[in-house]
Design an enzyme around this catalytic site. Structure first.
Site, mmCIF file in Angstrom:
data_model
loop_
_atom_site.group_PDB
_atom_site.id
_atom_site.type_symbol
_atom_site.label_atom_id
_atom_site.label_comp_id
_atom_site.label_asym_id
_atom_site.label_seq_id
_atom_site.Cartn_x
_atom_site.Cartn_y
_atom_site.Cartn_z
ATOM 1 C CG HIS A 156 4.960 -7.105 1.001
ATOM 2 N ND1 HIS A 156 4.981 -8.086 0.023
ATOM 3 C CD2 HIS A 156 5.310 -7.727 2.157
ATOM 4 C CE1 HIS A 156 5.310 -9.240 0.568
ATOM 5 N NE2 HIS A 156 5.527 -9.066 1.850
ATOM 6 C CG ASP A 157 2.922 -2.356 3.328
ATOM 7 O OD1 ASP A 157 2.796 -2.443 4.563
ATOM 8 O OD2 ASP A 157 2.346 -3.133 2.527
ATOM 9 C CG ASP B 66 2.317 -1.682 7.339
ATOM 10 O OD1 ASP B 66 2.762 -2.820 7.562
ATOM 11 O OD2 ASP B 66 1.178 -1.472 6.896
#
Ligand code: RIB
Ligand code: CA
Length: 334
Positions: free
Chosen positions: A261-262, A18
């Site tokens: 991922h983010d 994130d």
């Protein structure tokens, strides 16, 4: 391709990946007018994800408002019989040292500022979106509790949403359980509400099938550390920690890789060609039972219900890594 600047809201459970997503968005002011960053319980409790988000915003010297969100999922924790089995989130390496995907607190100076006083993400979404003349893009990279509540309170907020991009789910790849991915598994009912929204506004889903090919490697960590700056040291350390965690807890298709991922959600908005396989499907979520949190992507020609999302199924890994380095290099001296 000339990109138009878009109003953006992030929803995060910061979280190492994130953090890199927040940084890439903040480092592209030509592409994003970042209205605010909502935090949610997920990788860590919401007090931690809020503090971690503040630390990242301050690392880049930004003034973006951080809005504290939900401390727990809608209902997933109520029924003791629900399958809450899940993967290991941390472990011990051969030396007995702790290894985790996400530290309790990111290795950055404690935040000087605080979350927006008296603001709570679901209500902030409504207050902010309802007054926007230009439609807003939403990128959500944690459990989807905040927006699910906002939409249930005021469905008209969708009239002010240009597009929703979520990191979550898996067609063939999963992590929290044999059937589910962490963000969806943490709050399946909230995810079901987001897929309902997908019948009214463009919804793009970035599942593990795409994000497991959005990797940074030791060579990238060494490059960032060679800058000998706060940003370079932080990014390099987070990549190394994620590589250690994946090698120990969740070996993927090759060793010594760190899926970010983010950040793929942000890079997809900057350059959609980074996604090499994308399909328009019907998506639903399993709530409860042995497959609790499973995302069911109906890829058949004739689906049982209206198609409600575009699902990304593969990534140009080289393009991802290069774009990450290019964008983060904008903060090379910080
Ligand atoms: O499954 C990966 C997702 O779960 C990422 O968003 C990561 O930050 C965690 O929230
Ligand atoms: Ca996340």
């Amino acid at each position: 391709m000339e990109l138009r600047k878009r109003k953006l809201i992030l929803d995060v459970d910061t979280g190492s990946d994130d953090a890199l997503a927040i940084m890439t968005a903040l480092l592209c002011p030509e592409a994003f007018d970042l209205l605010g960053i909502c935090t949610v319980n997920g990788n860590r409790p919401v007090e931690n994800t809020t503090e971690n988000t503040l630390r990242v915003v301050e690392l880049l010297g930004a003034q973006t408002p951080v809005i504290r969100g939900c401390a727990s999922p809608l209902v997933a924790q109520i029924d003791p019989l629900r399958s809450r089995r899940r993967r290991l989130e941390e472990g011990r390496d051969a030396d007995g040292d702790l290894v985790a995907y996400h530290a309790e607190y990111l290795p950055l100076p404690p935040a000087k500022g605080s979350a927006l006083p008296g603001a709570y993400a679901p209500i902030w979404y409504i207050d902010t979106l309802m007054r926007q003349a230009e439609k807003v893009t939403l990128v959500m990279v944690g459990p989807l509790t905040n927006f699910a509540i906002a939409y249930r309170i005021e469905p008209r907020i969708l009239d002010h949403v240009a597009e929703i991009v979520i990191m979550g789910g898996g067609l063939y790849e999963h992590n929290s359980t044999a059937a589910a991915e962490f963000n969806i598994f943490t709050d399946p009912e909230a995810a079901a509400i987001l897929f309902e929204c997908g019948e009214q506004v463009p919804l793009t889903v970035m599942p593990l099938d795409a994000t497991h090919r959005a990797n940074l490697r030791p060579c990238h960590a060494e490059l960032f550390k060679s800058w000998h700056t706060a940003v370079g040291d932080f990014v390099g350390a987070e990549i190394c920690e994620r590589i250690r965690a994946y090698n120990l807890l969740q070996p993927l298709h090759e060793p010594d890789i760190a899926p970010i991922h983010d950040a793929l959600c942000i890079l997809y908005l900057l350059d959609p060609s980074i996604i090499t396989e994308l399909r328009t499907v019907r998506a639903d979520v399993v709530c409860g039972g042995i497959a609790d949190g499973e995302t069911v992507f109906d890829t058949r020609h004739f689906t049982d219900a209206p198609r409600n999302c575009r699902v990304c199924l593969n990534t140009n890994e080289e393009k991802f890594a290069q774009l990450m380095v290019d964008i983060l290099s904008r903060a090379k001296s910080r």
